[in-house]
Design an enzyme around this catalytic site. Structure first.
Site, mmCIF file in Angstrom:
data_model
loop_
_atom_site.group_PDB
_atom_site.id
_atom_site.type_symbol
_atom_site.label_atom_id
_atom_site.label_comp_id
_atom_site.label_asym_id
_atom_site.label_seq_id
_atom_site.Cartn_x
_atom_site.Cartn_y
_atom_site.Cartn_z
ATOM 1 N N MET A 282 -32.498 -17.236 -2.429
ATOM 2 C CA MET A 282 -31.718 -17.662 -1.724
ATOM 3 C C MET A 282 -31.154 -19.031 -2.063
ATOM 4 O O MET A 282 -32.237 -19.839 -1.706
ATOM 5 C CB MET A 282 -32.273 -17.703 0.158
ATOM 6 C CG MET A 282 -31.500 -17.338 1.524
ATOM 7 S SD MET A 282 -29.714 -16.013 0.472
ATOM 8 C CE MET A 282 -30.410 -14.771 2.155
ATOM 9 N N GLY B 170 -31.752 -14.761 -12.004
ATOM 10 C CA GLY B 170 -31.842 -13.096 -12.685
ATOM 11 C C GLY B 170 -30.407 -12.385 -11.677
ATOM 12 O O GLY B 170 -29.418 -11.406 -12.531
ATOM 13 N N GLU C 279 -36.068 -18.651 -15.139
ATOM 14 C CA GLU C 279 -36.956 -18.498 -13.909
ATOM 15 C C GLU C 279 -38.097 -18.022 -13.410
ATOM 16 O O GLU C 279 -38.272 -17.571 -12.131
ATOM 17 C CB GLU C 279 -35.337 -18.529 -12.592
ATOM 18 C CG GLU C 279 -35.024 -19.753 -12.824
ATOM 19 C CD GLU C 279 -33.780 -20.349 -12.077
ATOM 20 O OE1 GLU C 279 -33.192 -21.061 -11.121
ATOM 21 O OE2 GLU C 279 -33.429 -18.622 -11.083
ATOM 22 N N ASN D 206 -26.198 -23.856 -22.358
ATOM 23 C CA ASN D 206 -25.100 -24.618 -22.835
ATOM 24 C C ASN D 206 -25.249 -25.714 -23.389
ATOM 25 O O ASN D 206 -26.045 -25.488 -24.036
ATOM 26 C CB ASN D 206 -24.957 -24.908 -20.943
ATOM 27 C CG ASN D 206 -26.029 -25.648 -20.956
ATOM 28 O OD1 ASN D 206 -26.863 -26.481 -21.142
ATOM 29 N ND2 ASN D 206 -26.108 -25.929 -18.867
ATOM 30 N N LYS E 13 -20.619 -24.512 -22.720
ATOM 31 C CA LYS E 13 -19.450 -25.101 -22.815
ATOM 32 C C LYS E 13 -18.736 -26.469 -21.682
ATOM 33 O O LYS E 13 -17.809 -26.933 -21.704
ATOM 34 C CB LYS E 13 -18.521 -26.018 -23.361
ATOM 35 C CG LYS E 13 -19.524 -25.864 -25.368
ATOM 36 C CD LYS E 13 -18.976 -26.613 -26.266
ATOM 37 C CE LYS E 13 -17.754 -26.442 -27.079
ATOM 38 N NZ LYS E 13 -17.209 -27.097 -28.099
ATOM 39 N N GLY F 21 -15.128 -24.558 -23.226
ATOM 40 C CA GLY F 21 -15.024 -23.331 -23.169
ATOM 41 C C GLY F 21 -16.325 -22.818 -24.023
ATOM 42 O O GLY F 21 -17.231 -23.279 -23.552
ATOM 43 N N GLY G 26 -22.816 -19.954 -15.282
ATOM 44 C CA GLY G 26 -23.142 -19.282 -16.128
ATOM 45 C C GLY G 26 -23.682 -17.939 -16.319
ATOM 46 O O GLY G 26 -23.998 -17.328 -17.574
ATOM 47 N N ASP G 27 -24.007 -17.420 -15.206
ATOM 48 C CA ASP G 27 -24.704 -16.334 -15.006
ATOM 49 C C ASP G 27 -23.405 -15.494 -15.239
ATOM 50 O O ASP G 27 -23.523 -14.094 -15.130
ATOM 51 C CB ASP G 27 -25.373 -16.318 -13.556
ATOM 52 C CG ASP G 27 -26.017 -17.165 -12.985
ATOM 53 O OD1 ASP G 27 -27.279 -17.657 -14.594
ATOM 54 O OD2 ASP G 27 -26.508 -17.976 -12.394
ATOM 55 N N ASN H 237 -15.819 -15.605 -21.189
ATOM 56 C CA ASN H 237 -14.780 -16.837 -20.513
ATOM 57 C C ASN H 237 -13.772 -17.384 -19.499
ATOM 58 O O ASN H 237 -14.132 -17.875 -18.583
ATOM 59 C CB ASN H 237 -14.567 -17.273 -22.239
ATOM 60 C CG ASN H 237 -13.771 -18.446 -21.674
ATOM 61 O OD1 ASN H 237 -14.739 -19.537 -21.265
ATOM 62 N ND2 ASN H 237 -12.747 -19.097 -22.531
HETATM 63 O O1 RIB Z 1 -27.413 -20.632 -12.295
HETATM 64 C C1 RIB Z 1 -27.572 -21.140 -10.527
HETATM 65 C C2 RIB Z 1 -28.576 -20.149 -10.352
HETATM 66 O O2 RIB Z 1 -29.693 -21.393 -10.582
HETATM 67 C C3 RIB Z 1 -28.590 -20.399 -8.433
HETATM 68 O O3 RIB Z 1 -27.855 -19.435 -7.513
HETATM 69 C C4 RIB Z 1 -29.888 -20.657 -8.003
HETATM 70 O O4 RIB Z 1 -30.679 -20.012 -6.808
HETATM 71 C C5 RIB Z 1 -30.951 -21.477 -9.065
HETATM 72 O O5 RIB Z 1 -31.292 -20.187 -9.000
#
Ligand code: RIB
Length: 301
Positions: A14, A43, A141, A185, A214, A218, A244-245, A269
Protein backbone atom coordinates in the site's frame (compact mmCIF):
# COMPACT_ATOMS: atom_id res chain seq x y z
CA UNK A 1 -2.64 -14.09 -31.21
CA UNK A 2 0.15 -15.53 -29.06
CA UNK A 3 -0.54 -16.77 -25.55
CA UNK A 4 -0.65 -13.70 -23.27
CA UNK A 5 -0.22 -15.60 -20.05
CA UNK A 6 2.07 -13.63 -17.72
CA UNK A 7 3.03 -14.59 -14.18
CA UNK A 8 4.32 -11.79 -11.99
CA UNK A 9 6.15 -12.73 -8.82
CA UNK A 10 6.75 -9.79 -6.53
CA UNK A 11 5.72 -7.26 -3.97
CA UNK A 12 2.29 -5.99 -3.09
CA UNK A 13 2.35 -2.71 -1.12
CA UNK A 14 0.00 0.00 0.00
CA UNK A 15 1.56 3.29 -1.05
CA UNK A 16 1.17 6.12 1.48
CA UNK A 17 1.65 9.09 -0.80
CA UNK A 18 2.32 12.60 0.47
CA UNK A 19 2.59 15.45 -2.04
CA UNK A 20 4.60 18.42 -0.92
CA UNK A 21 6.23 21.48 -2.43
CA UNK A 22 9.11 21.14 -0.01
CA UNK A 23 10.85 17.96 1.21
CA UNK A 24 11.77 18.33 4.91
CA UNK A 25 15.40 18.21 5.93
CA UNK A 26 16.38 16.11 8.98
CA UNK A 27 14.78 17.67 12.08
CA UNK A 28 12.50 19.96 10.04
CA UNK A 29 8.68 19.95 9.79
CA UNK A 30 6.95 21.24 6.67
CA UNK A 31 3.29 21.35 5.62
CA UNK A 32 2.39 19.06 2.72
CA UNK A 33 -0.31 19.49 0.05
CA UNK A 34 -2.18 16.16 0.05
CA UNK A 35 -2.14 12.57 1.28
CA UNK A 36 -3.49 9.42 -0.46
CA UNK A 37 -3.35 5.66 0.08
CA UNK A 38 -2.87 4.10 -3.36
CA UNK A 39 -2.24 0.43 -4.29
CA UNK A 40 1.40 -0.15 -5.21
CA UNK A 41 4.37 -2.47 -4.91
CA UNK A 42 6.58 -3.12 -7.91
CA UNK A 43 5.14 -6.60 -8.46
CA UNK A 44 1.49 -5.55 -8.21
CA UNK A 45 2.13 -2.44 -10.32
CA UNK A 46 3.65 -4.52 -13.13
CA UNK A 47 0.78 -6.99 -12.90
CA UNK A 48 -1.78 -4.18 -13.21
CA UNK A 49 0.09 -2.57 -16.13
CA UNK A 50 0.02 -5.87 -18.05
CA UNK A 51 -3.61 -6.66 -17.16
CA UNK A 52 -4.84 -3.23 -18.34
CA UNK A 53 -3.11 -3.91 -21.66
CA UNK A 54 -5.05 -7.15 -22.06
CA UNK A 55 -2.65 -9.80 -20.72
CA UNK A 56 -3.87 -12.78 -18.65
CA UNK A 57 -2.01 -12.09 -15.45
CA UNK A 58 -1.39 -14.24 -12.39
CA UNK A 59 0.14 -12.59 -9.35
CA UNK A 60 2.29 -14.62 -6.97
CA UNK A 61 2.89 -12.61 -3.80
CA UNK A 62 2.03 -12.20 -0.14
CA UNK A 63 -0.04 -9.85 2.00
CA UNK A 64 -0.60 -9.66 5.74
CA UNK A 65 -3.80 -10.55 7.51
CA UNK A 66 -4.80 -6.87 7.79
CA UNK A 67 -7.07 -4.34 6.11
CA UNK A 68 -4.43 -3.18 3.59
CA UNK A 69 -3.94 -6.80 2.50
CA UNK A 70 -7.67 -7.30 2.01
CA UNK A 71 -8.06 -4.04 0.06
CA UNK A 72 -5.06 -4.78 -2.16
CA UNK A 73 -6.20 -8.29 -3.08
CA UNK A 74 -9.72 -7.01 -3.86
CA UNK A 75 -8.17 -4.30 -6.00
CA UNK A 76 -6.14 -6.86 -8.00
CA UNK A 77 -9.29 -8.96 -8.51
CA UNK A 78 -11.07 -5.86 -9.83
CA UNK A 79 -8.21 -5.40 -12.28
CA UNK A 80 -8.92 -8.90 -13.62
CA UNK A 81 -5.79 -10.47 -12.12
CA UNK A 82 -5.71 -14.06 -10.87
CA UNK A 83 -5.02 -13.76 -7.13
CA UNK A 84 -5.28 -17.47 -6.22
CA UNK A 85 -1.51 -17.60 -5.75
CA UNK A 86 -1.32 -14.75 -3.25
CA UNK A 87 -0.41 -16.00 0.21
CA UNK A 88 -2.00 -14.46 3.32
CA UNK A 89 0.55 -14.34 6.13
CA UNK A 90 -0.65 -14.34 9.75
CA UNK A 91 0.66 -11.84 12.31
CA UNK A 92 2.57 -9.84 9.68
CA UNK A 93 1.71 -6.51 8.18
CA UNK A 94 1.15 -5.99 4.48
CA UNK A 95 4.05 -4.21 2.73
CA UNK A 96 3.85 -0.44 2.67
CA UNK A 97 5.75 2.27 0.83
CA UNK A 98 5.99 5.73 2.29
CA UNK A 99 6.30 8.00 -0.74
CA UNK A 100 7.00 11.72 -0.92
CA UNK A 101 6.14 13.30 -4.26
CA UNK A 102 7.60 16.70 -4.94
CA UNK A 103 7.83 18.38 -8.35
CA UNK A 104 6.82 15.09 -10.05
CA UNK A 105 9.80 13.25 -8.53
CA UNK A 106 9.70 10.93 -5.56
CA UNK A 107 11.55 9.49 -2.57
CA UNK A 108 10.39 6.12 -1.26
CA UNK A 109 10.87 4.03 1.89
CA UNK A 110 9.54 0.48 1.57
CA UNK A 111 8.73 -1.67 4.60
CA UNK A 112 8.41 -5.14 3.02
CA UNK A 113 6.33 -6.88 5.73
CA UNK A 114 4.60 -9.89 4.19
CA UNK A 115 6.62 -9.57 0.98
CA UNK A 116 9.57 -11.10 2.84
CA UNK A 117 7.49 -14.26 3.33
CA UNK A 118 7.73 -15.23 -0.32
CA UNK A 119 10.31 -17.89 0.32
CA UNK A 120 11.74 -20.43 -2.16
CA UNK A 121 9.28 -22.94 -0.62
CA UNK A 122 6.38 -20.67 -1.58
CA UNK A 123 7.80 -20.45 -5.10
CA UNK A 124 8.01 -24.26 -5.28
CA UNK A 125 4.34 -24.49 -4.28
CA UNK A 126 3.38 -22.32 -7.24
CA UNK A 127 5.63 -24.14 -9.70
CA UNK A 128 2.77 -25.23 -11.97
CA UNK A 129 1.66 -21.66 -12.54
CA UNK A 130 5.22 -20.51 -13.25
CA UNK A 131 6.07 -23.21 -15.75
CA UNK A 132 2.81 -22.74 -17.64
CA UNK A 133 3.36 -19.03 -18.26
CA UNK A 134 4.44 -17.45 -21.48
CA UNK A 135 6.57 -14.92 -19.58
CA UNK A 136 7.68 -14.67 -15.96
CA UNK A 137 8.21 -11.13 -14.67
CA UNK A 138 10.15 -10.40 -11.46
CA UNK A 139 11.64 -7.55 -9.44
CA UNK A 140 13.77 -7.38 -6.27
CA UNK A 141 11.29 -6.45 -3.53
CA UNK A 142 11.05 -10.08 -2.38
CA UNK A 143 13.93 -12.25 -1.09
CA UNK A 144 16.64 -12.78 -3.72
CA UNK A 145 16.77 -16.56 -3.16
CA UNK A 146 13.10 -16.74 -4.15
CA UNK A 147 13.72 -14.73 -7.31
CA UNK A 148 16.58 -17.12 -8.13
CA UNK A 149 14.43 -20.19 -7.49
CA UNK A 150 11.66 -18.89 -9.73
CA UNK A 151 14.10 -18.09 -12.54
CA UNK A 152 15.65 -21.57 -12.18
CA UNK A 153 12.24 -23.19 -12.60
CA UNK A 154 11.39 -21.00 -15.58
CA UNK A 155 14.73 -21.64 -17.26
CA UNK A 156 14.39 -25.40 -16.81
CA UNK A 157 11.02 -25.32 -18.55
CA UNK A 158 11.94 -22.90 -21.31
CA UNK A 159 9.85 -19.97 -19.96
CA UNK A 160 11.14 -16.49 -20.83
CA UNK A 161 12.02 -14.28 -17.88
CA UNK A 162 12.26 -10.52 -17.38
CA UNK A 163 14.04 -9.34 -14.24
CA UNK A 164 13.56 -5.71 -13.28
CA UNK A 165 16.54 -5.27 -10.92
CA UNK A 166 14.86 -2.78 -8.59
CA UNK A 167 15.59 -1.86 -5.91
CA UNK A 168 19.13 -2.64 -7.04
CA UNK A 169 21.37 -5.04 -5.15
CA UNK A 170 24.37 -7.16 -6.05
CA UNK A 171 23.22 -10.07 -8.18
CA UNK A 172 24.98 -13.41 -8.58
CA UNK A 173 26.38 -14.16 -12.03
CA UNK A 174 24.38 -17.41 -12.17
CA UNK A 175 21.14 -15.43 -11.97
CA UNK A 176 22.24 -12.99 -14.68
CA UNK A 177 23.15 -15.94 -16.86
CA UNK A 178 19.69 -17.49 -16.49
CA UNK A 179 17.45 -14.45 -17.08
CA UNK A 180 16.50 -13.50 -20.62
CA UNK A 181 15.96 -9.77 -20.15
CA UNK A 182 17.11 -7.24 -17.54
CA UNK A 183 15.35 -3.89 -17.26
CA UNK A 184 17.47 -1.57 -15.09
CA UNK A 185 17.30 2.20 -15.16
CA UNK A 186 20.61 3.95 -15.90
CA UNK A 187 21.59 4.18 -12.24
CA UNK A 188 20.73 0.52 -11.61
CA UNK A 189 22.64 -0.58 -14.71
CA UNK A 190 25.79 1.20 -13.54
CA UNK A 191 25.58 -0.31 -10.04
CA UNK A 192 24.73 -3.74 -11.38
CA UNK A 193 27.78 -3.93 -13.60
CA UNK A 194 30.13 -2.27 -11.10
CA UNK A 195 29.35 -5.02 -8.63
CA UNK A 196 29.92 -8.01 -10.93
CA UNK A 197 33.27 -9.64 -10.90
CA UNK A 198 33.36 -11.04 -14.42
CA UNK A 199 35.44 -11.11 -17.60
CA UNK A 200 34.79 -8.44 -20.23
CA UNK A 201 33.14 -11.09 -22.37
CA UNK A 202 30.75 -12.07 -19.59
CA UNK A 203 29.85 -8.45 -18.85
CA UNK A 204 29.21 -7.78 -22.53
CA UNK A 205 26.91 -10.81 -22.64
CA UNK A 206 24.94 -9.54 -19.62
CA UNK A 207 24.73 -6.02 -21.06
CA UNK A 208 23.17 -7.43 -24.24
CA UNK A 209 20.25 -8.60 -22.10
CA UNK A 210 19.57 -5.06 -20.86
CA UNK A 211 16.76 -2.78 -21.84
CA UNK A 212 17.73 0.41 -20.03
CA UNK A 213 15.03 2.90 -19.04
CA UNK A 214 16.43 6.44 -18.95
CA UNK A 215 13.44 8.48 -17.76
CA UNK A 216 13.12 11.69 -19.75
CA UNK A 217 15.93 10.47 -22.06
CA UNK A 218 13.98 7.46 -23.32
CA UNK A 219 15.11 3.84 -23.53
CA UNK A 220 18.25 2.10 -24.75
CA UNK A 221 18.37 -1.46 -26.03
CA UNK A 222 21.02 -3.67 -27.55
CA UNK A 223 20.09 -5.50 -30.73
CA UNK A 224 22.51 -7.70 -32.67
CA UNK A 225 25.45 -6.05 -30.94
CA UNK A 226 24.23 -2.51 -31.73
CA UNK A 227 22.94 0.07 -29.25
CA UNK A 228 19.57 1.49 -30.21
CA UNK A 229 18.29 4.67 -28.54
CA UNK A 230 14.52 5.08 -28.38
CA UNK A 231 13.62 8.72 -27.66
CA UNK A 232 11.29 9.63 -24.83
CA UNK A 233 7.71 10.76 -25.40
CA UNK A 234 7.03 14.30 -24.20
CA UNK A 235 4.24 14.45 -21.62
CA UNK A 236 3.44 16.64 -18.64
CA UNK A 237 4.67 14.57 -15.70
CA UNK A 238 2.67 14.70 -12.47
CA UNK A 239 4.25 11.72 -10.69
CA UNK A 240 6.95 9.40 -12.03
CA UNK A 241 6.31 6.70 -9.38
CA UNK A 242 5.73 3.39 -11.14
CA UNK A 243 6.86 4.55 -14.60
CA UNK A 244 9.38 1.70 -14.67
CA UNK A 245 6.67 -0.73 -13.55
CA UNK A 246 4.36 0.39 -16.35
CA UNK A 247 7.25 -0.11 -18.76
CA UNK A 248 7.91 -3.64 -17.50
CA UNK A 249 4.26 -4.73 -17.57
CA UNK A 250 3.92 -3.37 -21.09
CA UNK A 251 7.17 -4.94 -22.26
CA UNK A 252 6.06 -8.36 -21.02
CA UNK A 253 2.66 -7.97 -22.71
CA UNK A 254 4.17 -6.89 -26.00
CA UNK A 255 6.70 -9.74 -26.00
CA UNK A 256 3.84 -12.19 -25.36
CA UNK A 257 2.05 -10.74 -28.38
CA UNK A 258 5.05 -11.68 -30.50
CA UNK A 259 6.66 -8.24 -30.92
CA UNK A 260 10.45 -8.27 -31.15
CA UNK A 261 12.49 -6.56 -28.45
CA UNK A 262 12.74 -3.23 -30.28
CA UNK A 263 9.02 -3.03 -31.09
CA UNK A 264 8.14 -4.15 -27.56
CA UNK A 265 10.44 -1.51 -26.03
CA UNK A 266 8.93 1.24 -28.22
CA UNK A 267 5.43 0.23 -27.11
CA UNK A 268 6.48 0.05 -23.43
CA UNK A 269 8.12 3.48 -23.75
CA UNK A 270 4.75 4.98 -24.71
CA UNK A 271 2.97 3.18 -21.86
CA UNK A 272 5.59 4.40 -19.35
CA UNK A 273 5.14 7.99 -20.58
CA UNK A 274 1.36 7.92 -20.27
CA UNK A 275 1.59 6.48 -16.75
CA UNK A 276 3.37 9.53 -15.30
CA UNK A 277 0.54 11.91 -16.14
CA UNK A 278 -1.41 11.08 -12.94
CA UNK A 279 -0.59 10.87 -9.23
CA UNK A 280 0.06 7.31 -8.02
CA UNK A 281 1.91 4.36 -9.50
CA UNK A 282 -1.12 2.62 -11.01
CA UNK A 283 -3.53 5.53 -11.50
CA UNK A 284 -2.16 6.59 -14.87
CA UNK A 285 -1.50 3.12 -16.30
CA UNK A 286 -3.36 3.01 -19.62
CA UNK A 287 -5.56 0.39 -21.28
CA UNK A 288 -4.67 -0.84 -24.77
CA UNK A 289 -7.34 1.46 -26.23
CA UNK A 290 -5.89 4.48 -24.40
CA UNK A 291 -2.43 3.68 -25.75
CA UNK A 292 -3.78 3.46 -29.29
CA UNK A 293 -5.62 6.78 -28.89
CA UNK A 294 -2.50 8.41 -27.47
CA UNK A 295 -0.36 7.11 -30.35
CA UNK A 296 -2.89 8.34 -32.86
CA UNK A 297 -2.94 11.83 -31.32
CA UNK A 298 0.82 11.88 -30.98
CA UNK A 299 1.29 10.99 -34.65
CA UNK A 300 -0.97 13.77 -35.83
CA UNK A 301 0.44 16.42 -33.43
O1 RIB B 1 8.04 1.30 -8.37
C1 RIB B 1 7.16 2.01 -7.55
C2 RIB B 1 6.79 1.20 -6.36
O2 RIB B 1 7.93 1.04 -5.54
C3 RIB B 1 5.76 1.83 -5.46
O3 RIB B 1 4.44 1.52 -5.84
C4 RIB B 1 6.13 1.35 -4.08
O4 RIB B 1 5.22 0.47 -3.51
C5 RIB B 1 7.51 0.73 -4.24
O5 RIB B 1 7.44 -0.62 -4.14
Amino acid sequence: MADRNITVIGSINMDLVTSTAQIPKVGETVLGNSFHTIPGGKGANQAVAAARLGADVTMVGAVGNDSFGKTLVEHLINEGINTENIVKVKDTSTGIASIIVSEADNSIIVVPGANNHITPEVINKHKDKIINSNILLLQLEIPLESVTRAVELAKKHGIRTILNPAPIQTLPKELLEMVDYLTPNEHEQALLFDSIDGTEEELAKFKEKCIVTKGSKGVMIYKNGEKIEIPSIQVEAVDTTGAGDSFNGALATALCEGLDIEEASRFANVVGAISVTKLGAQTGMPTKKEVEEFMHLHKSS
